[in-house]
Every structure is written in C-alpha cells, then in structure tokens.
Design a protein around this motif. Structure first.
Motif, PDB file in Angstrom:
ATOM      1  N   PRO A 116       0.816  -1.210   0.000  1.00 33.51           N
ATOM      2  CA  PRO A 116       0.000   0.000   0.000  1.00 33.51           C
ATOM      3  C   PRO A 116       0.854   1.267   0.000  1.00 33.51           C
ATOM      4  CG  PRO A 116      -0.060  -1.055   2.141  1.00 33.51           C
ATOM      5  CD  PRO A 116       0.653  -1.989   1.230  1.00 33.51           C
ATOM      6  N   GLN A 117       0.535   2.179  -0.881  1.00 38.55           N
ATOM      7  CA  GLN A 117       1.189   3.488  -0.966  1.00 38.55           C
ATOM      8  C   GLN A 117       2.664   3.432  -1.400  1.00 38.55           C
ATOM      9  OE1 GLN A 117      -0.619   6.529  -0.130  1.00 38.55           O
ATOM     10  NE2 GLN A 117      -2.267   5.052  -0.270  1.00 38.55           N
ATOM     11  N   PHE A 118       3.097   2.301  -1.946  1.00 44.89           N
ATOM     12  CA  PHE A 118       4.512   2.162  -2.340  1.00 44.89           C
ATOM     13  C   PHE A 118       4.766   2.543  -3.798  1.00 44.89           C
ATOM     14  CE2 PHE A 118       7.431   0.083   0.756  1.00 44.89           C
ATOM     15  CZ  PHE A 118       6.576   0.024   1.844  1.00 44.89           C
ATOM     16  N   ALA A 119       3.721   2.929  -4.549  1.00 45.71           N
ATOM     17  CA  ALA A 119       3.938   3.211  -5.973  1.00 45.71           C
ATOM     18  C   ALA A 119       5.018   4.272  -6.159  1.00 45.71           C
ATOM     19  CB  ALA A 119       2.632   3.669  -6.618  1.00 45.71           C
ATOM     20  N   GLY A 120       5.949   4.023  -7.044  1.00 44.04           N
ATOM     21  CA  GLY A 120       7.020   4.979  -7.338  1.00 44.04           C
ATOM     22  C   GLY A 120       8.254   4.805  -6.466  1.00 44.04           C
ATOM     23  N   LEU A 121       8.062   4.239  -5.278  1.00 46.13           N
ATOM     24  CA  LEU A 121       9.193   4.127  -4.348  1.00 46.13           C
ATOM     25  C   LEU A 121      10.110   2.951  -4.693  1.00 46.13           C
ATOM     26  CD1 LEU A 121       7.427   4.931  -0.957  1.00 46.13           C
ATOM     27  CD2 LEU A 121       8.786   6.456  -2.410  1.00 46.13           C
ATOM     28  N   ILE A 150      11.805 -11.075  -9.141  1.00 40.34           N
ATOM     29  CA  ILE A 150      10.428 -10.631  -8.894  1.00 40.34           C
ATOM     30  C   ILE A 150       9.990  -9.675 -10.002  1.00 40.34           C
ATOM     31  CG2 ILE A 150      10.682 -10.804  -6.386  1.00 40.34           C
ATOM     32  CD1 ILE A 150      10.918  -7.688  -6.346  1.00 40.34           C
ATOM     33  N   PHE A 151       8.695  -9.434 -10.083  1.00 40.66           N
ATOM     34  CA  PHE A 151       8.160  -8.361 -10.916  1.00 40.66           C
ATOM     35  C   PHE A 151       7.474  -7.361  -9.990  1.00 40.66           C
ATOM     36  CE2 PHE A 151       8.038 -12.178 -13.575  1.00 40.66           C
ATOM     37  CZ  PHE A 151       8.626 -11.720 -14.750  1.00 40.66           C
ATOM     38  N   HIS A 152       7.544  -6.076 -10.330  1.00 41.17           N
ATOM     39  CA  HIS A 152       6.722  -5.129  -9.566  1.00 41.17           C
ATOM     40  C   HIS A 152       6.183  -4.044 -10.497  1.00 41.17           C
ATOM     41  CE1 HIS A 152       9.962  -2.113  -9.435  1.00 41.17           C
ATOM     42  NE2 HIS A 152      10.781  -3.086  -9.106  1.00 41.17           N
ATOM     43  N   THR A 153       5.077  -3.450 -10.109  1.00 41.59           N
ATOM     44  CA  THR A 153       4.351  -2.551 -11.015  1.00 41.59           C
ATOM     45  C   THR A 153       5.127  -1.272 -11.339  1.00 41.59           C
ATOM     46  OG1 THR A 153       3.145  -1.912  -9.019  1.00 41.59           O
ATOM     47  CG2 THR A 153       1.993  -3.326 -10.581  1.00 41.59           C
ATOM     48  N   ASP A 154       6.106  -0.901 -10.523  1.00 40.95           N
ATOM     49  CA  ASP A 154       6.911   0.284 -10.827  1.00 40.95           C
ATOM     50  C   ASP A 154       7.698   0.144 -12.122  1.00 40.95           C
ATOM     51  OD1 ASP A 154       6.143   1.859  -8.778  1.00 40.95           O
ATOM     52  OD2 ASP A 154       8.095   1.994  -7.797  1.00 40.95           O
ATOM     53  N   GLU A 155       7.980  -1.086 -12.517  1.00 40.99           N
ATOM     54  CA  GLU A 155       8.830  -1.266 -13.705  1.00 40.99           C
ATOM     55  C   GLU A 155       8.029  -1.824 -14.891  1.00 40.99           C
ATOM     56  OE1 GLU A 155      11.863  -4.176 -12.818  1.00 40.99           O
ATOM     57  OE2 GLU A 155      10.372  -5.676 -12.255  1.00 40.99           O
ATOM     58  N   LEU A 156       6.728  -1.806 -14.785  1.00 46.57           N
ATOM     59  CA  LEU A 156       5.892  -2.368 -15.853  1.00 46.57           C
ATOM     60  C   LEU A 156       5.066  -1.269 -16.533  1.00 46.57           C
ATOM     61  CD1 LEU A 156       4.703  -5.600 -14.030  1.00 46.57           C
ATOM     62  CD2 LEU A 156       6.548  -5.362 -15.701  1.00 46.57           C
ATOM     63  N   VAL A 193       2.244  -3.374  -6.670  1.00 46.78           N
ATOM     64  CA  VAL A 193       2.045  -4.821  -6.572  1.00 46.78           C
ATOM     65  C   VAL A 193       3.372  -5.507  -6.896  1.00 46.78           C
ATOM     66  CG1 VAL A 193       0.758  -6.826  -7.418  1.00 46.78           C
ATOM     67  CG2 VAL A 193      -0.338  -4.565  -7.347  1.00 46.78           C
ATOM     68  N   VAL A 194       3.720  -6.494  -6.064  1.00 41.22           N
ATOM     69  CA  VAL A 194       4.906  -7.296  -6.336  1.00 41.22           C
ATOM     70  C   VAL A 194       4.440  -8.710  -6.605  1.00 41.22           C
ATOM     71  CG1 VAL A 194       7.086  -8.174  -5.395  1.00 41.22           C
ATOM     72  CG2 VAL A 194       6.299  -5.887  -4.766  1.00 41.22           C
TER      73      VAL A 194
END
Ligand SMILES: [Zn+2]
Length: 633
Positions: A314-319, A347-353, A378-379
């Motif tokens: 939660p609230q981690f987008a961009g970080l 892993i995959f995470h939404t910051d890099e997608l 999301v990871v």
C-alpha cells in the motif's frame, strides 16, 4: 552527489583479509594453491549443527539448513589432504604464517599476546567442512598513522581461509576445498574512519604494511576487505568481500547514498501515512491474469505447473523504482531478498511495468484482482507455490522495515562498487577453543629478535625510493600501493631503463590494461623482467610495453621474444628507417617544396605513425632533420 560526511555521521570500520604466500597451509602440509583442473576427489556432506553449537547463529543460515541443502566438496591431492576433509585432526600452526602475522602486528605497534590460542568460530554455510573456522588472535591494540591521524587497530589475527564456492545446482552447493586452510591475516580497525577517502587511504596503508613482509599472495581474490558502515539514523551495515583496495571509497560512498535514499523512502511513506498494519501478508494467486501472456519467464513457469503469486504494497507506488544509489533501488533490494529467502529467480513489480512482455491490459487485470488504489504497488513472483510464498512473505517484512528506514543486514560487494543483500546480520560470533591444536608461547627472546629484523616501514620506503630513483611522490605512492614494488627495484637495478618508465609501466599501464578486463596477473615477474631487459638492450621500444603485456596476458606460457615477434614490435634497423623516410619524402615532394623546414612536423607525424614503438623517437627526429635539410638544399 555531494555529501557532507561529518554531517550525516558516517562511521566506518575496516577488516582486511590477506592470504599469505607460505610454503604450506595453516594446519597441514598441503600447498596453499588453487587448481583449475577437474577435481580428483568429490564428497557429499550435509552439515548438521547441534543446538548447542547454534547459539546465536544467524537465522537465515539456519533456514537454509532446514531446506535440506547438501554440499558437494571438490578436491585434488596436491592441495588437500585428510585435514581439509575433516577426517584427520589439524596439525600444529604453521610457523611461517605465525611469524608473518607477528611481523605485521609489530609493524602496526600492536601488543602481542603471550600465548597464541586457536579458537573455533561457527560457520554453517558449508564453506568449512568442519562447520567452523579456526582463528587465533596474534596481537591487540595497534595503531596506524594515516596522514597524521591515529587509526586504532583493534586486533591482528591469523585464520584459515574458507573453501571457495563454485556454484549451486538445485539444493546442492559446490565448494572447492583447495582454498580451505590457506593462511589469512585479518587486520581490524576501530570504526573511526569518517569519509570514503579516509577509508580507502587506510585500506591502502594496511595493504602496504602487509606487502612489506614479502610473504603475501597477489592477484584478484588474495586480499578481501569487509567494511562496517553506519550513518546517523541509518543502521550498521556489514559489507563483505571488496576485492580491490581502489574500490573501498566507492563502496562507502554508495552505501551512504543507499542509506540516505532509504531514509527518504521512510519519510515519503510517513507523509503517505502508511503504518505497519497496512502492510499485510495477503498473498493472492494471480495466475489467471497471465493465461495468454507473452512474458517468457511467466510462460515458462506456468507451463511447469508453477503459479504467479502477488502481494499489495500500500502506498509504495514509485518508491520501488527510486534510485537509492547507482543501480540500487528498493525494488532490487526486494528482488535480492526474494532470491535469498524463497530461492526464486527474481520478482516483478508494477513500478517497472509494462515491460518483459507484460502488457498494460495484464497490469490492469492484475491491479483489479489484487484490489489496489492508484498509489499502491504490486509485487509478484512466478515460481513453485512454496518458494513464491516464502519470497513474498520476506518482501512484506522488508516493506515493513522500510517504514523504519535502514534495516541492519550483511551485504556483498559487487565488482562495480555497488552491493547486494546477502543475509541478515548474525549475532556475535560464538567462539570456543580448538583443543586439537596446542597453543604457542611467545618467548621474550623470540619477540625481541623479530623486532630487530622488521621489514622497512612504508614511510621509510617512500623516502628511500624518492631519493634513490628520482621518482615523483605520486609515482612512489602508486608503486608502493601496487604489487610490484620489489620487482620495480630489481629491474631498476639490473637495467638502464629509466626508473620512471619502469614505475609507470608497473602501475598506470598495468591498471589501464586491467581496466580493459585483461587478466594482467597472468604475466609473471620473470616475463616482466625479460621485457624490460629487451627494452634495455634496444630490441624493443618502451612504447611497445603495453601491447606486449596485453599479448602475454592472453598467451600463457609464451616468451617475451615471441610476443615481440608476433606483434611485429621488434626494433627497425636504421637502414630500414632511412628507407622508409626516403620513400615518404619523395611521396611528399610538393609539401616539402611548399613548406620547406615547416614540413618537419607533418613528416614526423607520418613517419611515427608507421614506426611507433619500433624505433626511438629521438633517432627519427635526428635523421629526419638531416635528410630534410639535404632534400631542400
Ligand atoms: Zn591438507
């Protein structure tokens, strides 16, 4: 990045480990050498530490044992015996190694112990066949002067090197025990080093003292530094295995940046009002989202009946993608943690997608399924359910720690000065006596004798080299920091080659070649001596040194003469040189007619292009001047 290191409260301590070049290993008479061939002997072990031995053992290492990790050891007869295999008790401490360690301790003004006692330090990663490392304190409370500042040396110890890891196959780790038992000196400073430059200077100064004994091994992997780094509000981080002294300042710099970056992440999360309760262990199976995926990794996993599992941060987008230090991000930290705790590939995470073949539609579906808000990240992991679950749980833990700032951990150094998560920091190492090795008493007389024949101290050497060879201060320092100071003196004495030329070749030239990824360590001292001999006798030019060393690095066992021949770097006779000049001058008649004496410069350039490295430049100038004069006349 410009950082005021005193303002951020940087504190660094160094631990330098240096392999000794002794006749035998520390506890047996095997050769302290590594082998490249196929192993003659292999054996499989599974270490099972007893509860009492576990004591404060680091939980991560224990975790690995629970997963049934097996160890396959490789050996050959020349470099290992029953001692390394733990089938026979260790022999007495090697006296040559002890004497070298005592010498180092005395050069650092440390107080020698009265009696040397070998201790066992628990090691359960499989790098020792016994499950412990043998180590002994040689001296305490030394001191070094680094540009006028006193840096306390906490202790000088002698220990056995560990087996070297060759790889991992499934749950079997391969170790080669040739390195096991090679004597290592460990020098530990107090954590009173306050800047990256100071850390590097201290490491270099320790290196100079170690090499002054002339009993140390050289080449990559023979000296390894561990660093303990902390800043105010950050955490104590242990960085293992920096292999080059020149990398120390960079490693410290990056670690400070990384910790400052993590503190910024913490502040951002605070602003976004995240607390520990928001970060939940809810792992969701999202395989259905990727039924038609073009992402190769996921496709492969699914075809093996593995699953794609996700968690919400939660609230981690961009970080996760924010760069903490060069190439280090919270996302990559989490990937390292997932690899360690869950043995997953990544892993995959939404910051890099979107990336890796994952589409925007898939991301949207994923977000819907995990029920995220725009500010959430999301990871997810594609692997066996158990591994995916373990790794995502570890990531949740890591995310919670991000709220507090910098978690304490042990990190491993990469060759470029960055670091990666290695494991949690272990508790204080438990030591117990090694009863198989008798203690050594140091008589007053023996110590007195050692004290009277200490090697020349580096600061004395600086003065002497400057005076004897007319080198400038920078070059003297470089040659002292290199592994070639003895060779330098030998060549400077036995040839008429200018000491500056020799020193530059052995420092700057070597460094430049190494930077190109060439294994310059393969060139032996004998080859280098032969090379300078050829320069001395005029059979090749000093300008050819770099090319010849490069060639020799790639042709193990070849002679310098072969290098010279194969590279066409043999000197050109004066006769041939004059012929080349005559030809060039008649080709450039109009240039000479036009510019007269002014044609000297361009002609010189053209000739040097043809003969560089194969003739002395002064000679070319001399002959050309004469020829040009008569040509114009
Ligand atoms: Zn042995």
């Amino acid at each position: 990045m410009n950082i005021d290191y005193s303002k951020v409260g940087l504190k660094t301590g160094l631990e330098v480990h240096q392999q000794l070049d002794t006749e035998t290993k520390l506890f047996c008479s095997c050769k302290p050498e590594l082998f490249k061939e196929e192993p003659e002997v292999t054996f499989l072990r599974r270490l099972r530490p007893t509860q009492s031995e576990l004591g404060q053992i680091d939980p991560a290492a224990y975790f690995e044992f629970q997963k049934g990790v097996k160890i396959r050891y490789e050996a050959n007869r020349k470099t290992s015996c029953l001692v390394e295999m733990d089938e026979e008790p260790p022999h007495d401490l090697d006296r040559e190694a002890v004497e070298t360690a005592l010498t180092v301790a005395l050069m650092m003004n440390a107080k020698l112990v009265d009696e040397i006692h070998v201790m066992r330090k628990t090691v359960i990663d499989g790098s020792n066949t016994t499950g412990f490392q043998r180590t002994c304190v040689i001296a305490l409370n030394g001191e070094m002067s680094i540009e006028g500042k006193k840096v306390p040396i906490q202790h000088v110890s002698l220990e056995e090197d560990a087996a070297r890891k060759m790889g991992e196959k499934g749950s079997t780790i391969q170790y080669r025990i040739d390195r096991l038992g090679i004597p290592l000196i460990e020098v530990t400073t107090a954590p009173v080093i306050y800047s990256p430059q100071e850390a590097e200077k201290t490491a270099l100064a320790i290196g100079r003292i170690l090499r002054a004994t002339r009993k140390v091994k050289r080449g990559l992997g023979t000296i390894r530094q561990d660093l303990n780094i902390s800043i105010r509000d950050g955490a104590l981080i242990e960085i293992k295995g920096v292999q080059q002294l020149e990398l120390v300042s960079e490693v410290v710099e990056y670690e400070v940046q990384r910790q400052l970056g993590l503190l910024k992440v913490r502040d951002d999360l605070k602003k976004r009002r995240v607390n520990e309760e928001n970060i939940k262990d809810e792992i969701i199976d999202v395989t259905s989202v990727f039924n038609q995926t073009k992402c190769k990794v996921i496709k492969k996993a699914v075809s093996r009946k593995q699953r794609v599992m996700a968690i919400k941060l939660p609230q981690f987008a961009g970080l996760l993608k924010m760069e903490l230090a060069p190439n280090m991000r919270l996302g990559s930290e989490m990937a390292d943690i997932a690899r360690f705790w869950g043995r997953v590939g990544g892993i995959f995470h939404t910051d890099e997608l979107p990336a890796y073949g994952i589409t925007t539609k898939e991301i949207d579906d994923l977000k819907k399924l995990v029920k995220v808000e725009p500010q959430d990240a999301v990871v997810f992991v594609a692997d066996a359910v158990e591994n995916a679950t373990d790794s995502l749980k570890a990531i949740t833990q890591r995310a919670k720690k991000a709220l507090k700032g910098v978690p304490e951990e042990t990190r491993a150094a990469n060759p470029d000065g960055t670091t990666r998560y290695m494991r949690p920091r272990p508790g204080a190492a438990r030591m117990y006596p090694e009863t198989d090795v008798p203690p050594i008493q140091l008589s007053e007389e023996y110590v007195k004798k050692l004290r009277t024949c200490l090697p020349e101290l580096p600061e004395q050497k600086v003065k002497r080299l400057t005076k004897e060879y007319g080198l400038n201060t920078k070059l003297v320092k470089q040659i002292l920091n290199s592994e070639y100071v003895d060779l330098f003196e030998k060549v400077a004495k036995e040839t008429k080659v200018s000491p500056t030329v020799i020193a530059v070749a052995l420092t700057e030239t070597m460094k430049a070649i190494r930077r190109d990824g060439i294994e310059v360590e393969k060139v032996t001292d004998e080859q280098l001596r032969e090379l300078f001999g050829l320069v001395d006798s005029g059979e090749t030019a000093k300008e050819a040194i770099s090319d010849i060393i490069r060639w020799l690095s790639k042709h193990e066992g070849a002679t310098v003469k072969e290098a010279v021949e194969s590279l066409g770097l043999a000197m050109i006779s004066q006769e041939k040189l004059e012929k080349i000049m005559d030809d060039l001058m008649s080709e450039n008649k109009s240039l000479i007619a036009d510019k007269k004496e002014g044609a000297f410069g361009p002609l010189m350039g053209m000739i040097m292009k043809k003969v560089r490295g194969r003739v002395k430049a002064e000679l070319v100038g001399e002959i050309l001047k004469r020829k040009l004069k008569s040509f114009i006349g």
